[in-house]
Enzyme design. Structure first.
Site, PDB file in Angstrom:
ATOM      1  N   HIS A 104       0.912  -1.176   0.165  1.00 13.29           N
ATOM      2  CA  HIS A 104      -0.060  -0.120  -0.133  1.00 13.29           C
ATOM      3  C   HIS A 104       0.814   1.424  -0.122  1.00 13.29           C
ATOM      4  O   HIS A 104       2.039   1.288   0.252  1.00 13.29           O
ATOM      5  CB  HIS A 104      -0.865   0.030   1.082  1.00 13.29           C
ATOM      6  CG  HIS A 104      -0.034   0.119   2.586  1.00 13.29           C
ATOM      7  ND1 HIS A 104       0.691  -0.906   3.098  1.00 13.29           N
ATOM      8  CD2 HIS A 104       0.001   1.298   3.291  1.00 13.29           C
ATOM      9  CE1 HIS A 104       1.345  -0.268   4.158  1.00 13.29           C
ATOM     10  NE2 HIS A 104       0.754   0.936   4.247  1.00 13.29           N
ATOM     11  N   ASP A 106       0.732   5.042   1.921  1.00 16.68           N
ATOM     12  CA  ASP A 106      -0.215   5.540   3.076  1.00 16.68           C
ATOM     13  C   ASP A 106      -1.119   6.557   2.792  1.00 16.68           C
ATOM     14  O   ASP A 106      -0.793   7.503   1.818  1.00 16.68           O
ATOM     15  CB  ASP A 106       0.980   6.302   4.125  1.00 16.68           C
ATOM     16  CG  ASP A 106       1.769   5.029   4.937  1.00 16.68           C
ATOM     17  OD1 ASP A 106       1.104   4.107   4.942  1.00 16.68           O
ATOM     18  OD2 ASP A 106       3.007   5.295   5.249  1.00 16.68           O
ATOM     19  N   HIS A 257       4.769   0.151   0.121  1.00 15.85           N
ATOM     20  CA  HIS A 257       5.645  -0.662   1.039  1.00 15.85           C
ATOM     21  C   HIS A 257       4.623  -1.610   1.858  1.00 15.85           C
ATOM     22  O   HIS A 257       3.391  -1.852   1.676  1.00 15.85           O
ATOM     23  CB  HIS A 257       6.070   0.161   2.163  1.00 15.85           C
ATOM     24  CG  HIS A 257       5.111   1.100   2.939  1.00 15.85           C
ATOM     25  ND1 HIS A 257       4.465   2.190   2.302  1.00 15.85           N
ATOM     26  CD2 HIS A 257       4.736   0.853   4.018  1.00 15.85           C
ATOM     27  CE1 HIS A 257       3.652   2.751   3.261  1.00 15.85           C
ATOM     28  NE2 HIS A 257       3.708   1.969   4.307  1.00 15.85           N
ATOM     29  N   ARG A 272       5.538   6.803  13.972  1.00 18.33           N
ATOM     30  CA  ARG A 272       5.541   7.332  12.356  1.00 18.33           C
ATOM     31  C   ARG A 272       4.838   8.681  12.455  1.00 18.33           C
ATOM     32  O   ARG A 272       3.871   9.111  13.068  1.00 18.33           O
ATOM     33  CB  ARG A 272       4.549   6.401  11.585  1.00 18.33           C
ATOM     34  CG  ARG A 272       4.694   6.832  10.027  1.00 18.33           C
ATOM     35  CD  ARG A 272       3.932   5.792   9.322  1.00 18.33           C
ATOM     36  NE  ARG A 272       2.499   6.399   9.110  1.00 18.33           N
ATOM     37  CZ  ARG A 272       1.447   5.869   8.262  1.00 18.33           C
ATOM     38  NH1 ARG A 272       1.410   4.515   8.089  1.00 18.33           N
ATOM     39  NH2 ARG A 272       0.314   6.512   8.226  1.00 18.33           N
TER      40      ARG A 272
HETATM   41  C1  SIN Z   1       3.191   1.329   7.852  1.00 16.73           C
HETATM   42  O1  SIN Z   1       2.700   0.763   6.897  1.00 16.73           O
HETATM   43  O2  SIN Z   1       3.289   2.284   7.813  1.00 16.73           O
HETATM   44  C2  SIN Z   1       3.804   0.473   8.585  1.00 16.73           C
HETATM   45  C3  SIN Z   1       5.400  -0.039   7.968  1.00 16.73           C
HETATM   46  C4  SIN Z   1       5.936  -1.013   8.981  1.00 16.73           C
HETATM   47  O3  SIN Z   1       5.506  -1.041  10.322  1.00 16.73           O
HETATM   48  O4  SIN Z   1       6.948  -1.390   8.771  1.00 16.73           O
END
Ligand code: SIN
Length: 281
Positions: A104, A106, A257, A272
């Protein structure tokens, strides 16, 4: 002086010797900004960041968004989403669990999806819990001319709620009615032009793209599956093996990612920030 070293053929570079806890001068910031546009994913090693410093560096790239899963925002710091497989003493998750288990980009399910996300590793498992990134420019450029013509101008529906099919309630809490109301379906082109580089990138998201508009369901499903499979071939992917105190900054406008689950016995705890982006075109 700091170094910027490419990490793979596909995308990604590490930045060594730069302390993000201190404000960056304009020249250094310009170098970092250009490196981010060129490499799409930057891994800043060995950072010691307070939430304030994490937020201050992130804000150099634009305004920050909160998150619809607002119960996982860091108290007093609504710009920081906790991503965690850990549980608190009261049995509740310490952060958003099972985050990113499908490819996906973000906030693709919002009208102005994220420019980029900055994930800071506060606790990592001794093995597992890698995050993989792909290069959606290369994925687009490698399509046949026929496929490029076929998908030109197509739009798709993106929806956070569609992710429910991937998780049980024990793995990840369901959105409340109030949260669901904040994330109605949105429409975006499935090929977008990066607003800063001008390059075209594929824009589909395994977790959030529900259907291609004005296309029969079976054909839409098949095309989305084909484009996703094509775009995550190993030649387009960088696998990030986390080191403690890495800060990884990826460009959501030209990468997807996916996060692999850590072994259940080990904690993985991250903070994050998410920079607001533009409406894709
Ligand atoms: C996310 O999708 O922002 C999480 C990525 C992660 O935990 O590595």
């Amino acid at each position: 002086m700091f170094e910027i070293n490419p990490l793979s053929e596909a995308l990604g570079a590490e930045v060594v010797g730069l302390d993000l806890a201190k404000p960056l001068g304009d020249d250094v910031f310009a170098t970092v900004h250009q490196a981010h546009l060129a490499h799409q994913v930057l891994v800043f090693r060995d950072q010691q960041l307070t939430p304030e410093q994490h937020i201050a560096f992130s804000k150099r790239f634009g305004a920050l968004s909160g998150h619809v899963f607002d119960q996982f925002l860091l108290p007093d710091y609504p710009e920081i989403l906790k991503v965690s497989n850990k549980k608190k003493e009261d049995g509740e998750f310490a952060g958003l669990p099972q985050a990113g288990r499908r490819w996906h980009s973000d906030l693709a399910y919002t009208a102005t999806p994220s420019l980029g996300s900055l994930l800071y590793a506060l606790e990592i498992p001794p093995e597992g819990g890698d995050t993989l990134f792909n290069n959606m420019y290369r994925a687009y450029e490698a399509l046949s001319d026929d496929t490029k013509s076929r998908i030109e101008g197509l739009k798709a529906e993106f929806l956070l709620g569609s992710g429910r099919k991937f998780y049980t309630d024990a793995e990840r809490p369901a959105l409340t009615a109030e949260q669901l109301a904040k994330v109605p379906p949105v429409h975006h082109p499935i090929v977008r032009t990066h607003p800063e580089t001008g390059r075209k990138a594929l824009y589909v998201s395994q977790a959030h793209t529900v259907r291609i508009l004005d296309m029969p369901e079976a054909e839409s499903e098949a095309l989305l599956a084909e484009l996703t499979e094509h775009s995550v071939q190993p030649e387009f992917v960088y696998r990030h093996k986390w080191r403690l105190h890495d800060l990884v900054f990826w460009d959501n406008r030209c990468c997807m990612h996916i996060a692999e689950p850590p072994p259940p016995a080990y904690g993985r705890h991250m903070h994050r920030t998410t920079v607001v982006g533009d409406r894709p075109y």
